[in-house]
Design a protein around this motif. Sequence first.
Motif, short mmCIF file in Angstrom:
data_model
loop_
_atom_site.label_atom_id
_atom_site.label_comp_id
_atom_site.label_asym_id
_atom_site.label_seq_id
_atom_site.Cartn_x
_atom_site.Cartn_y
_atom_site.Cartn_z
N GLY A 266 0.82 -1.21 0.00
CA GLY A 266 0.00 0.00 0.00
C GLY A 266 0.85 1.26 0.00
O GLY A 266 2.06 1.21 0.25
N ALA A 267 0.22 2.38 -0.32
CA ALA A 267 0.91 3.68 -0.32
C ALA A 267 -0.13 4.79 -0.39
O ALA A 267 -1.34 4.50 -0.47
N LEU A 268 0.33 6.02 -0.36
CA LEU A 268 -0.60 7.15 -0.40
C LEU A 268 -0.64 7.80 -1.77
O LEU A 268 0.35 7.78 -2.51
N VAL A 269 -1.79 8.37 -2.09
CA VAL A 269 -1.96 9.10 -3.36
C VAL A 269 -2.46 10.50 -3.04
O VAL A 269 -3.47 10.64 -2.36
N PRO A 270 -1.81 11.54 -3.56
CA PRO A 270 -2.38 12.88 -3.38
C PRO A 270 -3.61 13.04 -4.26
O PRO A 270 -3.63 12.57 -5.40
N THR A 271 -4.66 13.69 -3.74
CA THR A 271 -5.90 13.85 -4.52
C THR A 271 -6.30 15.32 -4.53
O THR A 271 -7.43 15.67 -4.23
N ARG A 272 -5.34 16.19 -4.83
CA ARG A 272 -5.59 17.63 -4.77
C ARG A 272 -5.05 18.33 -6.02
O ARG A 272 -4.53 17.70 -6.92
N GLN A 344 -6.94 19.49 -12.66
CA GLN A 344 -6.85 18.93 -11.30
C GLN A 344 -7.55 19.81 -10.28
O GLN A 344 -8.23 19.31 -9.38
N ALA A 345 -7.38 21.14 -10.40
CA ALA A 345 -7.99 22.05 -9.44
C ALA A 345 -9.51 21.89 -9.50
O ALA A 345 -10.18 21.82 -8.46
N SER A 346 -10.03 21.82 -10.72
CA SER A 346 -11.46 21.64 -10.89
C SER A 346 -11.91 20.29 -10.30
O SER A 346 -12.91 20.20 -9.59
N LEU A 347 -11.13 19.26 -10.58
CA LEU A 347 -11.49 17.92 -10.08
C LEU A 347 -11.29 17.78 -8.58
O LEU A 347 -11.90 16.93 -7.95
N GLU A 348 -10.44 18.62 -7.99
CA GLU A 348 -10.31 18.58 -6.53
C GLU A 348 -11.66 18.96 -5.90
O GLU A 348 -12.12 18.35 -4.93
N LEU A 349 -12.31 19.97 -6.47
CA LEU A 349 -13.62 20.36 -5.94
C LEU A 349 -14.65 19.25 -6.16
O LEU A 349 -15.45 18.95 -5.28
N PHE A 350 -14.62 18.65 -7.34
CA PHE A 350 -15.54 17.55 -7.63
C PHE A 350 -15.31 16.40 -6.64
O PHE A 350 -16.25 15.82 -6.11
N VAL A 412 -21.68 23.18 -7.66
CA VAL A 412 -20.39 22.50 -7.77
C VAL A 412 -19.80 22.76 -9.15
O VAL A 412 -18.63 23.13 -9.30
N ALA A 413 -20.65 22.56 -10.18
CA ALA A 413 -20.18 22.74 -11.56
C ALA A 413 -19.69 24.18 -11.78
O ALA A 413 -18.67 24.40 -12.46
N GLN A 414 -20.39 25.15 -11.18
CA GLN A 414 -19.98 26.55 -11.34
C GLN A 414 -18.62 26.81 -10.67
O GLN A 414 -17.73 27.43 -11.25
N TYR A 415 -18.46 26.30 -9.44
CA TYR A 415 -17.17 26.49 -8.75
C TYR A 415 -16.02 25.81 -9.50
O TYR A 415 -14.91 26.30 -9.54
N MET A 416 -16.35 24.65 -10.09
CA MET A 416 -15.31 23.95 -10.86
C MET A 416 -14.85 24.83 -12.03
O MET A 416 -13.65 24.94 -12.31
N LYS A 417 -15.81 25.47 -12.66
CA LYS A 417 -15.49 26.36 -13.77
C LYS A 417 -14.64 27.55 -13.28
O LYS A 417 -13.66 27.93 -13.92
N PHE A 447 -16.30 27.32 -1.41
CA PHE A 447 -16.88 26.08 -1.95
C PHE A 447 -17.22 25.11 -0.81
O PHE A 447 -18.30 24.54 -0.76
N ASP A 448 -16.25 24.97 0.13
CA ASP A 448 -16.48 24.04 1.25
C ASP A 448 -17.72 24.42 2.05
O ASP A 448 -18.47 23.56 2.51
N LYS A 449 -17.93 25.73 2.21
CA LYS A 449 -19.13 26.17 2.95
C LYS A 449 -20.40 25.80 2.17
O LYS A 449 -21.37 25.32 2.74
N VAL A 450 -20.34 25.99 0.86
CA VAL A 450 -21.53 25.72 0.05
C VAL A 450 -21.90 24.23 0.06
O VAL A 450 -23.09 23.89 0.11
N VAL A 451 -20.91 23.34 0.02
CA VAL A 451 -21.26 21.91 -0.04
C VAL A 451 -21.28 21.22 1.33
O VAL A 451 -21.47 20.02 1.40
N SER A 452 -21.12 22.00 2.41
CA SER A 452 -21.10 21.33 3.73
C SER A 452 -22.52 21.15 4.25
O SER A 452 -23.44 21.80 3.80
#
Length: 452
Positions: A266-272, A344-350, A412-417, A447-452
């Motif tokens: 096993g190992a770690l993967v960054p997802t950001r 990646q930045a967009s997919l981090e939000l997704f 979410v889609a808007q923030y990704m854009k 974004f975090d506030k909106v999807v929390s």
Amino acid sequence: MKQVNYDLLIIGGGFAGSTAAWHLANKGLKILLIDSKPWSRIGDKPCGDAVSKEHFDNLGMPYPEGEQLEQKIEGIKLYSPDMSTEWTVKGEGFEINAPAYTQRLLKEAQDRGVEVMDLTTAMKPIFQDGYVKGAVIFDRRKEEQIEVNAKIVIEATGYSRSFRSKLPQELPVAEDMDEKDSDIAYREVAYTRSDIEEPTYLKIFINQTTSPGGYWWYFPKGKDKVNIGLGIQGGMGYPSIYTFYEKYWKDYGADVDRSRMIVKGGALVPTRRPLDTLVWNGVIVIGDSGYTANPVHGGGKGSAMISGFCAARAVLNAFEKGDFSANSLWETNICYNDRYGAKQASLELFRRFLQKLSDDDINYGMRKKVIREEDLLEASTTGDLQLSVADKAIRVIAGIGRPSLLYKLKNVAQYMKDVKALYKNYPTSPEGLGQWRSNVRQLISEFDKVVS
Ligand code: FDA
Ligand code: PGT
């Protein structure tokens, strides 16, 4: 201490470092690449080993062949948590033998003049007058320390970040990350008891109980061999990854014969999003160390190659100018963000959004096609989330009688854009970094506030 001089020192010979070396070989530079592992194990790390064909095409790199290629892939099948929805996403790729392919790149680079030292570890940076000027390395074959002076150092040490973490903490390239922006992943490669039905398809199973904040995968490596594993979100205090593996592996790989196991780990993967800047004076960070993996599926080999390619271009231009400052190396950021980082930045939000969904939400969303498979493919290829058929579905969600985050999909889609647009306007020089970084952080916290 023995001292040696090079134009370029590459630390780490994984996918990122070996790609950079491959692109820079035979270009008139004196290059040393070091890796802590012995030759035969370079490139050998826990991985699902799936890489899209497009990356090789886009970067002019050789396809894996012979023992480097274990299985040609035609697409991915994605399963909902209740297994009632199966999506097929077409796309050519390879299940590779990663050590064999990595060592091929290194051998070709070596044949064209790059010096490679295995069993050699970078112990600490040489940092003077605000510049990285090399590293103190330890050669385990000769048991000696060597001071390597280099005009540029490429740090490609993978998730360990073992070189840049020893730089002064105020440097932007020393940026640390939140463990929640990573997945802990584990896989086993073993033979199967019977032939695999569809060896040309990768299978991905989404399920927040058996793999919270990640997924299970079943990636064929030939007709009777499979790479099976899972990822779970880091920093969440979940039980160990092995507990999940032991508890659920039969649900996904009933035909796996664990008594004929080939490798496990096993190992770690960054997802950001990538590091805010991949460069500083005298240094370029690439691959997992620069957080270049895809935040939604965790694949990082293709993007490690992109970052190695972008670094190589910047190195050549820097030597042409004789300028090794952050300003001169900056084009690495422009090249990388343009090719992959903005997505990646967009997919981090997704990813942040997906990790908050319940299994019920995902079952519903996939069944009702709140997102369609082609939209998911487009999101994961470009970072743009289209909600072509979602409007009606989202109105239906209002009527399902339980609170659901799927409601928020349009936001979410808007923030990704928006975040992608910020990355498309990445500063043209280091002076703009501070302001840009604070804009990005502000957008993510909103974004975090909106999807929390
Ligand atoms: P990598 O870790 O490969 O290489 C770093 C190298 O640096 C190592 O060889 C190490 O020995 C060396 N090193 C470190 N510190 C050093 C030092 N101080 N001195 C000298 N050498 C040093 N990706 C994908 O595309 N498809 C997939 O299917 C998967 N699946 C997957 C499953 C699992 C379980 C994990 C954990 C990860 C994946 N990934 C993946 C991600 C992928 O494995 C990863 O993004 C790349 O291999 C990263 O390549 P790098 O070259 O950046 O690092
Ligand atoms: C949700 C959080 C997940 C966190 C991550 C988990 C980490 C697990 C460990 C890593 C395993 C790695 C497996 C790697 C798979 C490789 C997949 C692949 O190659 O994808 C290709 C290529 O993508 P690319 O970005 O490399 O290249 C793009 C292009 O070719 C070059 O420019 C693309 O295929 C896909 O992306 C298919 C989609 C995969 C989606 C993964 C699952 C996500 C869950 C989605 C849920 C949807 C539910 C919707 C409900 C409303």
